[in-house]
Design a protein around this motif. Structure first.
Motif, PDB file in Angstrom:
ATOM      1  N   UNK A  38       0.832  -1.211   0.000  1.00  0.00           N
ATOM      2  CA  UNK A  38       0.000   0.000   0.000  1.00  0.00           C
ATOM      3  C   UNK A  38       0.864   1.258   0.000  1.00  0.00           C
ATOM      4  N   UNK A  39       2.021   1.222   0.638  1.00  0.00           N
ATOM      5  CA  UNK A  39       2.932   2.361   0.632  1.00  0.00           C
ATOM      6  C   UNK A  39       3.422   2.643  -0.794  1.00  0.00           C
ATOM      7  N   UNK A  40       3.756   1.609  -1.518  1.00  0.00           N
ATOM      8  CA  UNK A  40       4.162   1.764  -2.922  1.00  0.00           C
ATOM      9  C   UNK A  40       2.997   2.313  -3.739  1.00  0.00           C
ATOM     10  N   UNK A  41       1.817   1.789  -3.503  1.00  0.00           N
ATOM     11  CA  UNK A  41       0.632   2.255  -4.232  1.00  0.00           C
ATOM     12  C   UNK A  41       0.387   3.746  -3.993  1.00  0.00           C
ATOM     13  N   UNK A  42       0.513   4.203  -2.755  1.00  0.00           N
ATOM     14  CA  UNK A  42       0.316   5.630  -2.451  1.00  0.00           C
ATOM     15  C   UNK A  42       1.339   6.494  -3.179  1.00  0.00           C
ATOM     16  N   UNK A  43       2.585   6.046  -3.235  1.00  0.00           N
ATOM     17  CA  UNK A  43       3.616   6.797  -3.952  1.00  0.00           C
ATOM     18  C   UNK A  43       3.266   6.905  -5.437  1.00  0.00           C
ATOM     19  N   UNK A  44       2.797   5.819  -6.019  1.00  0.00           N
ATOM     20  CA  UNK A  44       2.392   5.833  -7.432  1.00  0.00           C
ATOM     21  C   UNK A  44       1.262   6.826  -7.643  1.00  0.00           C
ATOM     22  N   UNK A  45       0.272   6.817  -6.761  1.00  0.00           N
ATOM     23  CA  UNK A  45      -0.870   7.725  -6.907  1.00  0.00           C
ATOM     24  C   UNK A  45      -0.459   9.180  -6.736  1.00  0.00           C
ATOM     25  N   UNK A  46       0.484   9.438  -5.838  1.00  0.00           N
ATOM     26  CA  UNK A  46       0.952  10.814  -5.629  1.00  0.00           C
ATOM     27  C   UNK A  46       1.727  11.319  -6.843  1.00  0.00           C
ATOM     28  N   UNK A  47       2.521  10.460  -7.456  1.00  0.00           N
ATOM     29  CA  UNK A  47       3.314  10.845  -8.634  1.00  0.00           C
ATOM     30  C   UNK A  47       2.401  11.121  -9.817  1.00  0.00           C
ATOM     31  N   UNK A  48       1.430  10.223 -10.018  1.00  0.00           N
ATOM     32  CA  UNK A  48       0.425  10.388 -11.058  1.00  0.00           C
ATOM     33  C   UNK A  48       1.032  10.647 -12.441  1.00  0.00           C
ATOM     34  N   UNK A  49       2.080   9.938 -12.787  1.00  0.00           N
ATOM     35  CA  UNK A  49       2.694  10.076 -14.103  1.00  0.00           C
ATOM     36  C   UNK A  49       3.424   8.791 -14.443  1.00  0.00           C
ATOM     37  N   UNK A  56      10.361   1.731  -8.132  1.00  0.00           N
ATOM     38  CA  UNK A  56      10.976   0.494  -8.621  1.00  0.00           C
ATOM     39  C   UNK A  56      11.899  -0.156  -7.583  1.00  0.00           C
ATOM     40  N   UNK A  57      12.707   0.629  -6.912  1.00  0.00           N
ATOM     41  CA  UNK A  57      13.608   0.065  -5.895  1.00  0.00           C
ATOM     42  C   UNK A  57      12.814  -0.589  -4.767  1.00  0.00           C
ATOM     43  N   UNK A  58      11.775   0.097  -4.291  1.00  0.00           N
ATOM     44  CA  UNK A  58      10.937  -0.487  -3.229  1.00  0.00           C
ATOM     45  C   UNK A  58      10.241  -1.751  -3.706  1.00  0.00           C
ATOM     46  N   UNK A  59       9.835  -1.748  -4.975  1.00  0.00           N
ATOM     47  CA  UNK A  59       9.216  -2.944  -5.547  1.00  0.00           C
ATOM     48  C   UNK A  59      10.191  -4.118  -5.480  1.00  0.00           C
ATOM     49  N   UNK A  60      11.427  -3.912  -5.928  1.00  0.00           N
ATOM     50  CA  UNK A  60      12.406  -5.004  -5.913  1.00  0.00           C
ATOM     51  C   UNK A  60      12.722  -5.471  -4.496  1.00  0.00           C
ATOM     52  N   UNK A  61      12.600  -4.596  -3.521  1.00  0.00           N
ATOM     53  CA  UNK A  61      12.867  -4.984  -2.134  1.00  0.00           C
ATOM     54  C   UNK A  61      11.758  -5.858  -1.542  1.00  0.00           C
ATOM     55  N   UNK A  62      10.624  -5.944  -2.224  1.00  0.00           N
ATOM     56  CA  UNK A  62       9.559  -6.835  -1.759  1.00  0.00           C
ATOM     57  C   UNK A  62      10.005  -8.302  -1.833  1.00  0.00           C
TER      58      UNK A  62
END
Length: 155
Positions: free
Chosen positions: A70-81, A89-95
């Motif tokens: 959900x933290x990654x999702x919020x960052x994506x929504x805030x960027x909105x681009x 991407x880095x946080x995704x790979x750390x999953x």
């Protein structure tokens, strides 16, 4: 999927055989966004079947991983681009090491680890826009698993 022990539920199906089929179907997809919401969320769908196998797993483990998603999702929504993927991407790979750690400590069962691993491998595919859509579908998938897990009495 011979690594799974067979365990039948009161609906007369083998949980681990069902998980094996789900893993195969997700594995055949090019991208996770191709996985239909109906297949994910419907009663007796993928999330329902997965949650049923997780009924003995502690909710804290599911929530911990869900919180990182959900933290990654919020960052994506805030960027909105389209650059949003570059930001997460880095946080995704750390999953991936997080789930490996949880599996290694026996905090999550093998079946859940495999579902997460196969699903995560279908996210970072295509354009940045595709990756974001894949990730959003993963969030819906995990939300559905959490909901069914609670339904089955996950503590």
């Amino acid at each position: 999927m011979g690594q799974y022990r067979e365990r039948s539920d009161n609906r007369g199906r083998s949980d681990n055989n069902e998980i094996g089929k789900i893993l195969d179907e997700i594995g055949k997809l090019e991208m996770l966004k191709d996985l239909s919401i109906k297949l994910i969320a419907d009663e007796n769908g993928y999330a329902d079947k997965i949650a049923h196998t997780l009924r003995n797993m502690k909710t804290a483990q599911l929530r911990r991983f869900f919180g990182a998603i959900k933290l990654i999702e919020r960052t994506i929504e805030e960027e909105n681009s389209e650059k949003a993927w570059d930001e997460v991407e880095a946080e995704f790979y750390l999953l991936k090491p997080k789930i490996a750690y949880a599996k290694g400590r026996k905090l999550i069962p093998e079946e859940f680890y495999q579902v997460l691993k196969v699903s995560l491998n279908k996210i970072n595919v295509g354009t940045n826009e595709d990756k974001i859509e894949n990730f959003k579908r993963f969030v819906k998938f995990l939300e559905s698993i959490v909901a069914y897990h609670k339904f089955y009495g996950g503590d």
